[in-house]
Design a protein around this motif. Structure first.
Motif, PDB file in Angstrom:
ATOM      1  N   HIS A   1      46.461  20.689  56.296  1.00 62.18           N
ATOM      2  CA  HIS A   1      46.544  21.864  57.183  1.00 62.18           C
ATOM      3  C   HIS A   1      47.782  22.711  56.945  1.00 62.18           C
ATOM      4  N   ALA A   2      48.569  22.301  55.975  1.00 65.33           N
ATOM      5  CA  ALA A   2      49.821  23.019  55.765  1.00 65.33           C
ATOM      6  C   ALA A   2      49.573  24.397  55.155  1.00 65.33           C
ATOM      7  N   VAL A   3      50.435  25.295  55.447  1.00 67.01           N
ATOM      8  CA  VAL A   3      50.411  26.616  54.822  1.00 67.01           C
ATOM      9  C   VAL A   3      51.054  26.482  53.455  1.00 67.01           C
ATOM     10  N   ARG A   4      50.362  26.992  52.466  1.00 65.31           N
ATOM     11  CA  ARG A   4      50.884  26.927  51.110  1.00 65.31           C
ATOM     12  C   ARG A   4      52.144  27.779  51.008  1.00 65.31           C
ATOM     13  N   ARG A   5      53.235  27.194  50.603  1.00 64.66           N
ATOM     14  CA  ARG A   5      54.443  27.998  50.459  1.00 64.66           C
ATOM     15  C   ARG A   5      54.637  28.330  48.987  1.00 64.66           C
ATOM     16  N   CYS A   6      54.538  29.607  48.678  1.00 60.80           N
ATOM     17  CA  CYS A   6      54.696  30.029  47.302  1.00 60.80           C
ATOM     18  C   CYS A   6      56.030  30.710  47.140  1.00 60.80           C
ATOM     19  N   SER A   7      56.739  30.360  46.095  1.00 56.27           N
ATOM     20  CA  SER A   7      58.039  30.994  45.917  1.00 56.27           C
ATOM     21  C   SER A   7      57.912  32.186  44.990  1.00 56.27           C
ATOM     22  N   ALA A   8      58.891  33.052  45.108  1.00 53.94           N
ATOM     23  CA  ALA A   8      58.895  34.286  44.360  1.00 53.94           C
ATOM     24  C   ALA A   8      59.348  34.053  42.930  1.00 53.94           C
ATOM     25  N   PRO A   9      58.949  34.932  42.028  1.00 54.60           N
ATOM     26  CA  PRO A   9      59.515  34.862  40.681  1.00 54.60           C
ATOM     27  C   PRO A   9      61.013  35.126  40.760  1.00 54.60           C
ATOM     28  N   ALA A  10      61.755  34.630  39.797  1.00 57.18           N
ATOM     29  CA  ALA A  10      63.208  34.812  39.822  1.00 57.18           C
ATOM     30  C   ALA A  10      63.557  36.280  39.622  1.00 57.18           C
ATOM     31  N   LEU A  11      64.635  36.682  40.195  1.00 55.36           N
ATOM     32  CA  LEU A  11      65.135  38.041  39.980  1.00 55.36           C
ATOM     33  C   LEU A  11      65.460  38.206  38.504  1.00 55.36           C
ATOM     34  N   PRO A  12      65.093  39.344  37.938  1.00 57.89           N
ATOM     35  CA  PRO A  12      65.361  39.531  36.509  1.00 57.89           C
ATOM     36  C   PRO A  12      66.856  39.556  36.206  1.00 57.89           C
ATOM     37  N   ALA A  13      67.203  39.110  35.018  1.00 55.78           N
ATOM     38  CA  ALA A  13      68.609  39.080  34.605  1.00 55.78           C
ATOM     39  C   ALA A  13      69.106  40.496  34.356  1.00 55.78           C
ATOM     40  N   GLY A  14      68.304  41.280  33.630  1.00 60.81           N
ATOM     41  CA  GLY A  14      68.713  42.655  33.326  1.00 60.81           C
ATOM     42  C   GLY A  14      68.002  43.628  34.244  1.00 60.81           C
ATOM     43  N   ARG A  15      68.143  44.908  33.958  1.00 60.95           N
ATOM     44  CA  ARG A  15      67.506  45.916  34.789  1.00 60.95           C
ATOM     45  C   ARG A  15      66.074  46.160  34.327  1.00 60.95           C
ATOM     46  N   ILE A  16      65.215  46.428  35.303  1.00 63.68           N
ATOM     47  CA  ILE A  16      63.819  46.733  34.972  1.00 63.68           C
ATOM     48  C   ILE A  16      63.392  48.007  35.695  1.00 63.68           C
ATOM     49  N   THR A  17      62.251  48.526  35.287  1.00 63.98           N
ATOM     50  CA  THR A  17      61.748  49.733  35.943  1.00 63.98           C
ATOM     51  C   THR A  17      60.847  49.326  37.104  1.00 63.98           C
ATOM     52  N   ALA A  18      60.531  50.304  37.964  1.00 66.03           N
ATOM     53  CA  ALA A  18      59.646  50.047  39.097  1.00 66.03           C
ATOM     54  C   ALA A  18      58.294  49.578  38.580  1.00 66.03           C
ATOM     55  N   LEU A  19      57.871  50.177  37.498  1.00 66.13           N
ATOM     56  CA  LEU A  19      56.586  49.836  36.887  1.00 66.13           C
ATOM     57  C   LEU A  19      56.547  48.375  36.464  1.00 66.13           C
ATOM     58  N   GLN A  20      57.608  47.943  35.822  1.00 72.48           N
ATOM     59  CA  GLN A  20      57.672  46.559  35.361  1.00 72.48           C
ATOM     60  C   GLN A  20      57.727  45.596  36.536  1.00 72.48           C
ATOM     61  N   ALA A  21      58.521  45.967  37.539  1.00 75.56           N
ATOM     62  CA  ALA A  21      58.614  45.121  38.735  1.00 75.56           C
ATOM     63  C   ALA A  21      57.240  45.026  39.383  1.00 75.56           C
ATOM     64  N   GLY A  22      56.550  46.137  39.440  1.00 74.73           N
ATOM     65  CA  GLY A  22      55.228  46.185  40.041  1.00 74.73           C
ATOM     66  C   GLY A  22      54.230  45.316  39.306  1.00 74.73           C
ATOM     67  N   ASP A  23      54.247  45.394  37.981  1.00 76.15           N
ATOM     68  CA  ASP A  23      53.331  44.581  37.178  1.00 76.15           C
ATOM     69  C   ASP A  23      53.573  43.100  37.421  1.00 76.15           C
ATOM     70  N   LEU A  24      54.833  42.737  37.435  1.00 82.25           N
ATOM     71  CA  LEU A  24      55.207  41.346  37.642  1.00 82.25           C
ATOM     72  C   LEU A  24      54.691  40.827  38.981  1.00 82.25           C
ATOM     73  N   TRP A  25      54.958  41.621  40.020  1.00 81.64           N
ATOM     74  CA  TRP A  25      54.563  41.184  41.355  1.00 81.64           C
ATOM     75  C   TRP A  25      53.071  41.242  41.562  1.00 81.64           C
ATOM     76  N   ARG A  26      52.428  42.232  40.948  1.00 85.24           N
ATOM     77  CA  ARG A  26      50.975  42.326  41.062  1.00 85.24           C
ATOM     78  C   ARG A  26      50.324  41.052  40.520  1.00 85.24           C
ATOM     79  N   SER A  27      50.790  40.622  39.349  1.00 84.65           N
ATOM     80  CA  SER A  27      50.247  39.382  38.764  1.00 84.65           C
ATOM     81  C   SER A  27      50.499  38.204  39.680  1.00 84.65           C
TER      82      SER A  27
END
Lengths: 342, 169
Positions: A22-48
């Protein structure tokens, strides 16, 4: 450019593994990128990531969060090129915070703490009910009638809303009709607070009174608020109790169940509103309700049998073609007829 | 090419059905019929009054319907509006705001502008306004240059006249 996180293993354990069934699945976030990324790249990563974790509307969710991050309402209204600019560290962290919330199935409206309703932008806060797109049509129906009666600009009219939530309906009406005054009630203190906050943000607080009242438990106080409103509007809790169990986690985990559950047949609060309506409405005032598509016929029958002073005017469809709105009118009583004849 | 780039399309979830909602009696006429339903929806732009009014009978609107009762039972955030003008085949997509109602109104405003261009070409409101704006800009530039020239000549005259000891201007 960024490190893939270890949380891909989250789903391998399954629900029955460590946390029990009955537990709620706890999913962790991907790690913060080391370098800088664009909004598009961040979006693709999170969308996946959303897709991997079964988060509904992965594209829409990512789009709204990115747009909000970059100061726009929708991704389509963003300046060209903004998506491919590198995000600052601060913005990247903010993106991660917002998307992590969405990962827990928090509705986007609560994640970005705002949403649009007709021409207004309103603050949103869990567990206050999030306005649905269908309800925009309800406001149009009320406006159509209030504008048509063609009363003089100086005539003071008041409308009353039962179950105001974030204040969407009342504030929308006030914003469109500068001469209107409104009274709004809700059984939830959180809703009352949020409605007041939105009213202030929009500069409409002078024409709106908000009260913390439960029309089910405290009809007397409710009736003492006003005796001749031109319109009574409501998007009351109208779900059937059995349907409460099949709600998406976005709704069941984050929105106030009391704003949704209308009892066994979904008509509990609606019946109360219609019972009290004749005492609150002026004649010929109208009641405007948003309901479940199965309700209009039931309501018509019930009113004819139980509320002499109200007569059923019409059912209106919502934008998806479902019967969604009931309009009823307060009849002139026999007493009024007599006075006319004299 | 990133999947995130919206291009000109809206993304619909796999489980929902697309619903085209149009009037049962679609007139094939290009010009608004006087017997048809004339509906003017504006998003508050006053200078759109001169644009042709839309005949709702000639329009089809696409909504993501989804299964189940909708309303309070769902919290879908897809509110992109796709509007099709049947006689001309013009399609307008609008996702400028997070309000379906506002997007519908704006889609109609955009449709009116496009129909105007279609019908009037060079004389359409958009193009006329663009020309007017350009002319105004050109006039402004001309005046600015003229003033700069006058100032320059004045200063030159000043320099030629001035002698040490004179009061400065």
């Amino acid at each position: 450019m960024w490190r893939r996180c270890l949380s891909a293993g989250c789903r391998r354990f399954g629900l029955k593994g460590i946390w029990g069934s009955h537990a709620v699945r706890r999913c962790s976030a991907p790690a913060l990128p080391a370098g800088r990324i664009t909004a598009l790249q961040a979006g693709d990563l999170w969308r996946s990531h959303f897709v991997e974790n079964g988060v509904t509307e992965p594209d829409h969710s990512t789009h709204y969060i990115i747009a909000y991050l970059l100061g726009a309402k929708t991704i389509e209204s963003l300046e060209q090129g903004k998506l491919t600019e590198l995000l600052s560290r601060e913005k990247t962290e903010q993106m991660w915070q917002l998307c992590t919330k969405r990962l827990s199935r928090m509705p986007v409206q609560y994640v970005i703490e705002e949403w649009d309703f007709r021409d207004l932008t309103l603050k949103m806060r869990s567990p206050v009910f999030i306005p649905r797109p269908e309800t925009e049509e309800l406001v149009e129906l009320v406006l159509r009638d209030l504008e048509e009666t063609g009363v003089g600009a100086d005539e003071q009219r008041t409308c009353l809303e039962v179950g105001c939530g974030s204040g969407a309906i009342s504030l929308s009406l006030l914003n469109s009709l500068p001469q209107l005054k409104a009274i709004a009630v809700d059984q939830s203190q959180a809703a009352v607070d949020l409605t007041r906050e939105n009213a202030s943000r929009l500069g409409l607080q002078d024409r709106l009174q908000v009260y913390h009242i439960d029309v089910m438990k405290d009809a007397e106080t409710f009736l003492s608020l006003c005796s001749s409103v031109s319109a009574l509007v409501s998007n009351p809790p109208y779900l059937f109790s059995e349907d409460m169990m099949t709600l998406d986690p976005e709704i069941s985990r984050f929105e106030d169940h009391a704003a949704l559950d209308g009892g066994k047949d979904g008509l509990r609060v609606i019946r109360q509103i219609l019972t009290l309506a004749p005492q609150i409405l002026s004649s010929p005032g109208r009641v405007y309700l948003e309901v479940d598509p199965r309700h209009p016929t039931l309501i018509r029958r019930w009113v004819e049998a139980n509320v002499e002073e109200m007569h059923y005017v019409e059912t209106q469809q919502d934008i998806t073609g479902r019967p969604r709105f009931c309009i009823l009118q307060k009849e002139k009583s026999n007493k009024d007829h007599k006075l006319d004849l004299d | 090419m990133s999947r995130l780039l919206p291009l000109s399309s809206c993304v619909y979830s796999v489980s929902s059905r697309l619903l085209w909602r149009g009037s049962p009696s679609c007139s094939p006429l290009l010009t608004p019929s006087s017997s048809g339903l004339l509906c003017v929806w504006t998003a508050g732009k006053k200078d759109l009054i001169d644009l042709p009014a839309l005949n709702e009978d000639e329009l089809e609107e696409q909504f993501v319907r989804g299964s189940g009762p909708g309303g309070q039972a769902t919290n879908k955030t897809s509110n992109c509006v796709v509007l099709k003008h049947i006689p001309s085949g013009i399609v307008v997509k609008c996702h400028q705001t997070r309000s379906v109602d506002t997007n519908r109104k704006r889609a109609r405003d955009i449709m009116r502008e496009k129909l105007d261009v279609l019908h009037k070409g060079e004389d359409s409101e958009i193009l006329v306004k663009k020309k007017e704006s350009e002319l105004r800009k050109q006039e402004k530039r001309r005046k600015a240059n003229h003033n700069l020239e006058r100032k320059r000549l004045f200063k030159e005259a000043q320099a030629a006249d001035s002698k040490p000891g004179n009061d400065a201007v």
